[in-house]
Design a protein around this motif. Structure first.
Motif, mmCIF file in Angstrom:
data_model
loop_
_atom_site.group_PDB
_atom_site.id
_atom_site.type_symbol
_atom_site.label_atom_id
_atom_site.label_comp_id
_atom_site.label_asym_id
_atom_site.label_seq_id
_atom_site.Cartn_x
_atom_site.Cartn_y
_atom_site.Cartn_z
ATOM 1 N N GLY A 436 38.987 65.704 43.763
ATOM 2 C CA GLY A 436 39.550 64.403 43.454
ATOM 3 C C GLY A 436 41.063 64.420 43.362
ATOM 4 O O GLY A 436 41.674 63.365 43.145
ATOM 5 N N ALA A 437 41.672 65.585 43.520
ATOM 6 C CA ALA A 437 43.142 65.658 43.517
ATOM 7 C C ALA A 437 43.679 64.934 44.740
ATOM 8 O O ALA A 437 43.200 65.125 45.862
ATOM 9 C CB ALA A 437 43.590 67.116 43.533
ATOM 10 N N LEU A 438 44.684 64.074 44.532
ATOM 11 C CA LEU A 438 45.223 63.271 45.622
ATOM 12 C C LEU A 438 45.893 64.147 46.671
ATOM 13 O O LEU A 438 46.519 65.159 46.339
ATOM 14 C CB LEU A 438 46.225 62.258 45.078
ATOM 15 N N PRO A 439 45.812 63.758 47.942
ATOM 16 C CA PRO A 439 46.546 64.481 48.983
ATOM 17 C C PRO A 439 48.043 64.237 48.845
ATOM 18 O O PRO A 439 48.492 63.435 48.014
ATOM 19 C CB PRO A 439 45.977 63.892 50.279
ATOM 20 N N SER A 440 48.826 64.901 49.698
ATOM 21 C CA SER A 440 50.284 64.877 49.553
ATOM 22 C C SER A 440 50.889 63.499 49.753
ATOM 23 O O SER A 440 51.983 63.225 49.242
ATOM 24 C CB SER A 440 50.920 65.866 50.531
ATOM 25 N N ASP A 441 50.198 62.596 50.476
ATOM 26 C CA ASP A 441 50.756 61.255 50.654
ATOM 27 C C ASP A 441 50.453 60.337 49.479
ATOM 28 O O ASP A 441 50.824 59.164 49.483
ATOM 29 C CB ASP A 441 50.280 60.626 51.964
#
Length: 684
Positions: A436-441
């Motif tokens: 669930g960790a957001l991607p770099s964007d």
């Protein structure tokens, strides 16, 4: 369950706790779909290359056509309830870190522990039922008698587990009509155990009469006041498992829908598993036939049967197959009977003598519901979810356009094209970690395509006839490479913005993630926001994850559209959605007790400005219950929900809830039984 003696077998609780519901609810409502093998065994990325070999026409289609009550409260003013010993939301010991914006003004309640048997509403509000299971619709109908239920009485009384709800006011605002689905029954709460075969058959007929839908006239003294239902209302009607329906659309009359009782394949008795729904611009009500497979004894020995029920069955919780041959799909005369369920149903609540219809053009799957948006070109677009692990998101676009003729509009859902969604993310696969960790964007988002299953009313899928696409829709969607989703339930267009919101309840068994379903073992569910980029009748869309649900105190990657997670109400297992007059989203939940330890509830989520993503809990339902509906009439200060399966884990002799009457505990007393009910919340 062993229907012959009406007793409950030991249930595999551990597996259910990993999921979203009570084990009893899973067995009765969806025939333990979450415990069996996943029906969708396709590998969509290379499905096209193997479709001709594995799913040739011959291979596919040649094989035949709850303990004593802990807390009870009466009808009255609500107050926030805090979990004993908990720090409260955001660690501040208060229901919310900041007030909500204007609209339906309320101070969010604190989460309510799952074992509390109370209907909890905000301070300054009160609640009361409009109508309860067993309430008579006609003066000739007997009053509800828990110890003396009969099929004849139940066929004219408000049905059992209530789900989809709408409250439609007439032009005066002082009269209107209430329409409600009745999804399934719980024999253990309705009757004491018995081994008598004739009594079990009689009870089976009660179960038939308790399911389906209710249409009920309502009235009030003036606009803004709570409603009461009307006995002998001119629109009052019960639709049951025996009501006659007409099949419409290209599959009507198909050999796949014919039985010995209906050699023409055009008429069906009854509707089953009615879950969510929708209200059309021309004033009819749509209802989704969801977990229909659990009502049939069948072999699941062909590809098309396995795709709708992964396991064979010889008995059901209702026991109908023991005396009604149409529910025994082992019988060659009724092998097609299950094919006659799993559709979107349309009823006209204004005409109590009208014949309801099942629309084959909208496909056959476990429909949660259908909600309509009128496209800029005048065609109507219905958005639909298939509520099973690994299944799909669909939309239907009518052939014809809305007109000023209600008669013509009543035919709009009989002709058109069916599409299924394929999602693509815009982040590197290595950044979708499953945590669930957001991607770099900074967002889970991307684009999508609506892939046609029918075009011009004809099959758009190689190797499938039109009838096969519409009766075995899941297989057709597999063949075109649709994206497997985490149990898409309610899918609704926002009437203010036109954006589409998708409630993905959960999928605790997801192992392979993608950007649209980014959490491994997704216990808490998530909500997607879609924007049609070529108009609602077009074939492309953009999307983003609006919410990754959960309790921020225990799920560090819970996400609320960027709103500070320490200030939100914990939310888990989004199920039904609705909108208020400002276009804010309201979400009802089903599964919070087994996932975050709190009762299910109703939550408001603003979608614009600084408050976007600020989840605020408005109410909590009693022990074991699910929050259904909902209906938001915020300009009148009214909110309506259907409270389904209160006290589900109890028994006739030992109820776990006394909702909504909270009366005596004498066995057999009407006030002892938990009664699924439609509830209105108002300023009090």
């Amino acid at each position: 369950m062993t229907p012959a003696v009406n007793t409950r077998r030991p249930l595999p609780m551990a597996d259910h706790v990993r999921g979203k519901r009570s084990a009893v609810t899973c067995e009765l409502e969806c025939a333990n779909a979450c415990l069996g093998a996943e029906c969708n065994t396709s590998a969509n990325e290379d499905f096209r290359s193997i479709a001709s070999a594995v799913f040739s026409r011959r291979a596919l289609f040649g094989l035949g056509a709850a303990a004593a009550v802990a807390v009870a409260v009466g009808v009255g003013r609500g107050a926030p309830v805090s979990a004993p010993g908990a720090a409260g939301i955001g660690g501040a010991g208060i229901p919310s870190g900041r007030p909500g914006r204007a609209g339906l003004a309320f101070r969010p309640i604190a989460p309510v522990p799952a074992e509390v048997d109370a209907m909890t509403v905000p301070d300054g509000y009160a609640w009361k039922p409009i109508i309860r299971w067993g309430d008579p619709l006609f003066s000739r109908t007997p009053a509800f008698d828990l110890a003396g239920q009969t099929p004849e009485a139940q066929a004219e009384q408000f049905g059992y587990n209530c789900d989809y709800l709408d409250i439609v006011a007439d032009p005066s605002g002082k009269t209107g009509v209430l329409v409600n689905n009745h999804e399934y029954v719980n024999p253990q709460l309705m009757f004491p155990p018995t081994q008598d075969a004739s009594e079990l058959r009689r009870r089976g007929d009660v179960y038939k009469a308790a399911q389906g839908m209710s249409v009920v006239d309502i009235r009030r003294r003036k606009v803004g006041e709570p409603w009461s239902y009307v006995v002998d209302g001119g629109r009052n009607r019960r639709i049951t498992v025996e009501t006659r329906f007409e099949l419409t659309g290209p599959a009507a009359g198909s050999d796949l829908l014919k039985t010995s009782a209906d050699p023409e394949g055009r008429w069906v008795h009854g509707t089953l598993g009615n879950c969510a729904g929708g209200t059309t611009p021309w004033g009819t009500i749509l209802s989704g036939e969801e977990n229909f497979n659990g009502y049939f004894a069948w072999a699941a020995d062909t590809p098309q049967q396995k795709r709708y029920s992964a396991s064979s069955t010889t008995s059901t919780s209702t026991g109908w197959e023991k005396y009604d041959p149409r529910f025994d799909a082992h019988n060659p005369d009724y092998v097609n009977e299950p094919n006659r369920f799993g559709y979107i149903v349309e009823i006209d609540p204004q005409n109590a003598s009208s014949t309801p219809r099942k629309h084959t053009a909208m496909g056959r799957f476990k429909h949660e519901g259908a909600n309509i948006h009128v496209a800029s070109d005048g065609r109507v677009v219905a958005y639909m979810g298939d509520d099973e692990r690994g299944d799909y998101l669909y939309k239907f676009v009518s052939k014809n356009r809305m007109s000023g003729s209600r008669k013509k509009n009543l035919t709009l859902l009989s002709e058109g094209d069916l599409f299924v969604a394929k999602f693509s993310g815009d982040s590197p696969a290595s950044e979708i970690t499953g945590t669930g960790a957001l991607p770099s964007d900074g967002a889970f988002d991307g684009t999508g395509e609506w892939i046609p299953l029918t075009r011009g009313g004809k099959s758009a899928v190689a190797g499938f006839t039109t009838e096969e696409v519409l009766v075995y829709t899941r297989l057709a969607a597999d063949a075109v490479g649709a994206t497997k989703m985490d149990r898409p339930e309610d899918v609704e267009p926002n009437p203010v913005t036109g954006k589409i919101y998708v409630a993905l309840t959960n999928n605790s068994r997801r192992t392979v993630v993608d950007e649209a379903n980014p959490v491994t073992g997704n216990r808490y569910g998530h909500v997607l926001e879609l924007t049609e980029t070529a108009g609602h009748s077009g074939t492309t869309f953009g999307w983003s994850v609006l919410l990754l649900c959960g309790d921020p105190a225990t799920f560090e990657n819970a996400y609320f559209a960027g709103f500070p997670k320490e200030l939100v109400s914990p939310i888990s297992c989004p199920d039904n959605v609705a909108f208020d007059s400002a276009g804010d989203l309201w979400i009802s939940t089903d599964g919070a007790p087994s996932t975050i330890g709190y009762g299910d509830g109703l939550f408001k989520v603003p979608l614009t400005g600084d408050e976007r993503g600020h989840v605020q809990q408005f109410l909590s339902v009693p022990r074991d219950a699910e929050t259904c509906g909902p209906v938001i009439h915020d300009t009148e200060g009214l909110v309506f929900v259907a409270v389904q399966h209160p006290g589900e884990d109890g028994t006739f002799a030992a109820p776990r809830s006394l909702f909504p009457d909270y009366g005596s505990t004498a066995p057999g007393d009407v006030a002892t039984a938990p009664r699924p009910s439609v509830v209105q919340v108002y300023r009090g």
